[in-house]
Scaffold this motif. Structure first.
Motif, mmCIF file in Angstrom:
data_model
loop_
_atom_site.group_PDB
_atom_site.id
_atom_site.type_symbol
_atom_site.label_atom_id
_atom_site.label_comp_id
_atom_site.label_asym_id
_atom_site.label_seq_id
_atom_site.Cartn_x
_atom_site.Cartn_y
_atom_site.Cartn_z
ATOM 1 N N GLY A 21 0.848 -1.269 0.004
ATOM 2 C CA GLY A 21 -0.015 -0.258 0.026
ATOM 3 C C GLY A 21 0.767 1.185 -0.024
ATOM 4 O O GLY A 21 2.096 1.171 0.095
ATOM 5 N N ILE A 22 -0.044 2.313 -0.069
ATOM 6 C CA ILE A 22 0.722 3.661 -0.230
ATOM 7 C C ILE A 22 -0.103 4.680 0.530
ATOM 8 O O ILE A 22 -1.439 4.709 0.175
ATOM 9 C CB ILE A 22 1.233 4.101 -1.593
ATOM 10 N N GLY A 23 0.436 5.642 1.114
ATOM 11 C CA GLY A 23 -0.340 6.638 1.715
ATOM 12 C C GLY A 23 0.175 8.087 1.665
ATOM 13 O O GLY A 23 1.406 8.145 1.492
ATOM 14 N N LEU A 24 -0.558 9.129 1.841
ATOM 15 C CA LEU A 24 -0.134 10.423 1.781
ATOM 16 C C LEU A 24 -0.734 11.182 2.972
ATOM 17 O O LEU A 24 -1.666 10.959 3.218
ATOM 18 C CB LEU A 24 -0.280 11.159 0.420
ATOM 19 N N SER A 25 0.105 12.228 3.394
ATOM 20 C CA SER A 25 -0.556 13.070 4.431
ATOM 21 C C SER A 25 -0.108 14.439 4.450
ATOM 22 O O SER A 25 1.294 14.705 3.871
ATOM 23 C CB SER A 25 -0.196 12.436 5.890
ATOM 24 N N GLY B 269 -4.999 6.988 2.243
ATOM 25 C CA GLY B 269 -4.112 6.009 1.510
ATOM 26 C C GLY B 269 -4.863 4.601 1.368
ATOM 27 O O GLY B 269 -6.127 4.307 1.833
ATOM 28 N N SER B 270 -4.151 3.477 1.228
ATOM 29 C CA SER B 270 -4.523 2.237 1.171
ATOM 30 C C SER B 270 -3.565 1.482 1.668
ATOM 31 O O SER B 270 -2.512 1.780 1.122
ATOM 32 C CB SER B 270 -5.119 1.898 -0.190
ATOM 33 N N ASN B 271 -3.641 0.251 2.338
ATOM 34 C CA ASN B 271 -2.742 -0.879 2.668
ATOM 35 C C ASN B 271 -2.920 -1.902 1.518
ATOM 36 O O ASN B 271 -2.075 -3.083 1.696
ATOM 37 C CB ASN B 271 -3.208 -1.495 3.899
ATOM 38 N N SER B 272 -3.785 -1.920 0.700
ATOM 39 C CA SER B 272 -4.030 -3.026 -0.538
ATOM 40 C C SER B 272 -4.298 -2.233 -1.734
ATOM 41 O O SER B 272 -5.305 -2.230 -2.493
ATOM 42 C CB SER B 272 -5.132 -3.632 -0.103
ATOM 43 N N ILE B 273 -3.095 -1.606 -2.368
ATOM 44 C CA ILE B 273 -3.090 -0.837 -3.512
ATOM 45 C C ILE B 273 -2.977 -1.694 -4.799
ATOM 46 O O ILE B 273 -3.493 -1.254 -5.897
ATOM 47 C CB ILE B 273 -2.139 0.340 -3.505
ATOM 48 N N GLN B 274 -3.089 -2.994 -4.474
ATOM 49 C CA GLN B 274 -2.938 -3.826 -5.621
ATOM 50 C C GLN B 274 -4.140 -4.115 -6.441
ATOM 51 O O GLN B 274 -4.126 -4.249 -7.483
ATOM 52 C CB GLN B 274 -2.394 -5.373 -5.334
ATOM 53 N N ARG B 275 -5.315 -3.684 -5.606
ATOM 54 C CA ARG B 275 -6.620 -3.676 -6.135
ATOM 55 C C ARG B 275 -6.734 -2.939 -7.614
ATOM 56 O O ARG B 275 -7.320 -3.090 -8.599
ATOM 57 C CB ARG B 275 -7.541 -3.450 -5.281
ATOM 58 N N LEU B 276 -5.952 -1.384 -7.563
ATOM 59 C CA LEU B 276 -5.899 -0.719 -8.853
ATOM 60 C C LEU B 276 -5.013 -1.097 -9.845
ATOM 61 O O LEU B 276 -5.173 -0.838 -10.907
ATOM 62 C CB LEU B 276 -5.648 0.618 -8.034
ATOM 63 N N LEU B 277 -4.085 -1.815 -9.437
ATOM 64 C CA LEU B 277 -2.816 -2.209 -10.256
ATOM 65 C C LEU B 277 -3.320 -3.648 -10.993
ATOM 66 O O LEU B 277 -3.008 -3.556 -12.253
ATOM 67 C CB LEU B 277 -1.499 -2.431 -9.640
#
Length: 399
Positions: free
Chosen positions: A357-361, A373-381
């Motif tokens: 995952g990736i996140g921004l603040s 952010g998301s701890n499971s960004i693989q859904r988008l990829l």
């Protein structure tokens, strides 16, 4: 400035100190169902054989899926001259988890033709889904000395909203070689809250829970470090006397329906068949109170601040009473000008397998902090191949 949410509210104090915080998060993961399959199943649409076959390749005997939804408003307040801080909050929480055998998946999506002459194992499977509202009060001990530990606890009243629990126990389905009959043997149990009360303002149960938090900073040769320990959702919900409890402990045989005239389907046998009659004849129903133990969340986090620009985190998370496997994760946080941060997340376990995952603040005028952010960004990829999805967002005002 940024880390995975994981459904515990004390993290807001660790990050923001005295503050008002509004946030939300969801997780959904499985060790055999892809994101594209879950989305198609939930949103509706045709699930073709190719999509079903892709999931079939990943089944392992007992297969799991689970997730959570959490929205919260949390406040931390107290006087500067006092070492005590207080917490007040209102949350909406929903938990879902299921474990099914290979045969349950095959029977549900391919039918029973493949089981001709043998038993399909429909047992050892369960589904749990419930939602509730939480009203929280607690305190922390945090003096001006930043080298000392921070400790806190909170107690919550829980208002039960919705409840569903299914356990198939040792159920099986036999299909005759010539398909002349089907035998269903089961001792399944089903419990669900009052079906006439489904809205968030309905009171279908009451309960209590407790939460504990500790943060211990220390100096190391690698940089300023800290341990964080959290135990949350330690409690229960007692559902009302209107809870429906169905039990079935019998063998049922179905050998078809005899029709006198296919052009005049008014046969008395057909007219007597209905969902209500099947339920009444095949199950026992009691309206009695039922209780649910919450999925207790145990979380350990270790942080090392190597420099002003980089912090490294390792952690362990486990949910008891939730068909959950231990979850191990690492995070790297990159800081930019003390106002922005980029967080990367890598984990393994839980309801699924490998996740990233990736996140921004960002901080606006020293008081307003935004996180997403998301701890499971693989859904988008890779939605067709990846397992797991989730997202979190929060806005905090520091004072």
């Amino acid at each position: 400035m940024l880390q995975a949410q994981f459904g515990y509210d004390f993290q807001y104090y660790s990050l923001n100190k005295r503050s008002l915080n509004l946030g939300g998060e969801y997780e959904l993961n499985s060790d055999f169902l892809s994101n594209s399959f879950i989305n198609r199943f939930a949103q509706g649409g045709y699930i073709d054989k190719t999509m079903k076959d892709d999931q079939l390749k990943r089944i392992t005997g007992i297969n799991t899926i689970g997730g959570l939804l959490n929205t919260n408003f949390t406040a931390f307040f107290g006087k500067d001259s006092s070492k005590y801080r207080f917490i007040a909050g209102v949350n909406h929480r929903q938990f879902f988890n299921a474990s099914i055998t290979d045969d349950v998946f095959k029977f549900g999506f391919y039918g029973n033709k493949q089981f001709v002459g043998e038993d399909a194992n429909l047992g050892n499977s369960q589904v749990n889904n419930y939602s509730y509202q939480e009203f929280k009060l607690g305190f922390l001990i945090d003096g001006p000395d930043t080298t000392k530990a921070i400790m806190g606890m909170a107690l919550s009243y829980l208002k039960g909203q919705d409840f569903f629990r299914l356990n198939t126990n040792s159920s099986s389905l036999y299909t005759a070689l010539d398909a002349s009959f089907i035998n269903l043997t089961t001792n399944a149990q089903l419990a669900l809250s009052d079906t006439a009360s489904r809205y968030w303002y309905d009171f279908n149960g009451h309960g209590m829970s407790a939460e504990f938090f500790a943060e211990t900073p220390y100096k190391s040769r690698l940089g300023d470090s800290k341990f964080i320990l959290s135990v949350s959702n330690l409690g229960f919900i007692k559902w009302s006397s209107n809870t429906l409890n169905y039990t079935a402990d019998s063998t049922f045989t179905y050998s078809g329906v005899y029709i006198n005239d296919i052009f005049a389907l008014k046969d008395s046998t057909l007219n007597s068949i209905s969902l209500d009659s099947i339920s009444q004849n095949a199950t026992n129903l009691d309206r009695t109170k039922s209780s649910t133990n919450l999925p207790v969340t145990f979380l350990i986090i270790h942080k090392i601040r190597f420099s002003k620009l980089f912090e490294f985190t390792t952690g362990f998370r486990h949910l008891f009473n939730a068909n959950y496997k231990p979850y191990l994760f690492t995070e790297g946080t990159f800081y930019f000008a003390d106002k922005f941060a980029l967080n990367t997340h890598l984990g393994f376990g839980g309801y699924g397998k490998l996740t990233g995952g990736i996140g921004l603040s960002g901080t606006i005028k020293k008081h307003l902090v935004l996180r997403v952010g998301s701890n499971s960004i693989q859904r988008l990829l890779m939605p067709n191949k990846s397992l797991g999805q989730g997202a979190y967002v929060s806005i905090s005002y520091k004072f």
